[in-house]
Design an enzyme around this catalytic site. Structure first.
Site, short mmCIF file in Angstrom:
data_model
loop_
_atom_site.label_atom_id
_atom_site.label_comp_id
_atom_site.label_asym_id
_atom_site.label_seq_id
_atom_site.Cartn_x
_atom_site.Cartn_y
_atom_site.Cartn_z
N ILE A 29 7.22 4.52 -33.71
CA ILE A 29 6.41 4.87 -34.87
C ILE A 29 5.14 4.03 -34.91
O ILE A 29 4.05 4.53 -35.18
CB ILE A 29 7.22 4.71 -36.17
N GLY A 72 10.44 -3.94 -37.39
CA GLY A 72 11.81 -3.95 -37.91
C GLY A 72 12.82 -4.05 -36.79
O GLY A 72 12.57 -3.63 -35.66
N ILE A 73 13.97 -4.63 -37.13
CA ILE A 73 15.06 -4.76 -36.17
C ILE A 73 16.35 -4.29 -36.83
O ILE A 73 16.43 -4.16 -38.06
CB ILE A 73 15.24 -6.23 -35.70
N TYR A 108 20.34 -4.02 -43.06
CA TYR A 108 19.17 -3.15 -42.89
C TYR A 108 18.87 -2.38 -44.18
O TYR A 108 17.71 -2.30 -44.62
CB TYR A 108 19.45 -2.18 -41.73
N LYS A 142 15.43 -2.78 -46.34
CA LYS A 142 14.56 -1.62 -46.55
C LYS A 142 14.47 -1.25 -48.02
O LYS A 142 13.41 -0.87 -48.52
CB LYS A 142 15.04 -0.43 -45.70
N PRO A 176 10.82 6.84 -43.69
CA PRO A 176 11.13 7.86 -42.68
C PRO A 176 12.62 8.19 -42.66
O PRO A 176 13.47 7.34 -42.96
CB PRO A 176 10.73 7.19 -41.35
N GLY A 177 12.91 9.42 -42.30
CA GLY A 177 14.27 9.78 -41.95
C GLY A 177 14.50 9.44 -40.48
O GLY A 177 13.92 8.48 -39.96
N TYR A 178 15.33 10.23 -39.82
CA TYR A 178 15.63 9.97 -38.41
C TYR A 178 14.52 10.56 -37.53
O TYR A 178 14.28 11.77 -37.53
CB TYR A 178 17.01 10.54 -38.05
#
Length: 240
Positions: free
Chosen positions: A14, A84-85, A147, A151, A177-179
């Site tokens: 992304i 992000g992780i 996570y 978020k 975002p979704g997947y």
């Protein structure tokens, strides 16, 4: 003079799509990355966008890096907190380090980047902070208490900082975002991915470019009246 935008975690997925979209919109763009020098070099070779290596979860390193970037390229007017992780696992299996790593990077990174750039935006009376949240911060997700908490925290951080920035021409928004069809989602086992896609009304994974266009709108002059908002881009998977 073009506004300067930084995209954290910007060399792939992304983040890369956001970098390219902002560049195409006329911003001067830089990316940050945490670890993979080879991929960062390839990203810069392919896009012409410089990549700076630092850990957004490290407060002092972030302040120093943003100061250097401002000296090299110009004052940072647009910040896209995308880095992000994941360290997935149920609570009973999750170590404190796995909790702390995710909170430090995913949520702490937003704070650190804002601290590094907000004062300058205030002085110049213009700024855009765009935080990448997640559908899993809105709806929760099994095996992701770290996570999901980080978020979800981003969404609250966004609303609070938006109230501080509004009078100075600084908008603060989030995208959830979704997947999306990225390396992170590609790592999900195929049988699990099929079940996820089955729950998306649109019937497919999202594209990184679709998230990037949302960021571009929020970063634009046309997005000036949008602040404190979370834009869900998830194919209808979670509505509220």
């Amino acid at each position: 003079m073009a506004h300067v935008a930084i995209v954290t975690g910007g060399t792939r997925g992304i983040g890369r799509a956001v970098c390219e979209s902002l560049r195409d919109d006329g911003f001067t763009v830089v990316a940050s990355y945490a670890g993979n020098d080879e991929k960062a070099r390839a990203f810069t070779d392919e896009t012409g966008i410089p990549a700076y290596k630092f850990d957004v979860g490290d407060h002092e390193a972030t302040l120093a890096a943003c100061e250097k970037i401002a000296g090299d390229v110009g004052p940072l007017d647009v910040v896209v907190n995308n880095a992000g992780i994941t360290r997935d696992g149920t609570l009973l299996r999750m170590s404190y380090e796995e909790w702390d790593d995710v909170m430090r990077t995913n949520l702490g990174g937003c704070f650190n980047m804002a601290k590094a750039t907000f004062a300058g935006m205030k002085d110049r009376k213009w700024g855009r902070i765009i935080n990448i949240g997640s559908i899993n911060g809105q709806a929760g997700q099994y095996g992701q208490v770290n996570y999901a908490a980080a978020k979800s925290g981003i969404h609250g951080f966004t609303k609070a900082l938006a109230q501080e920035g509004a009078r100075y021409g600084i908008t603060v928004n989030a995208i959830a975002p979704g997947y999306i069809d990225t390396d992170m989602v590609a790592a999900v086992p195929e049988n699990v991915l099929e079940k996820i896609v089955a729950k998306i009304p649109v019937g497919r994974l999202g594209r990184a470019s679709e998230i990037a266009r949302g960021v571009s709108f929020l970063a634009s002059e046309e997005g000036a009246f949008v602040t404190g908002s979370t834009l869900s881009i998830n194919g209808g998977q979670h509505m509220y």
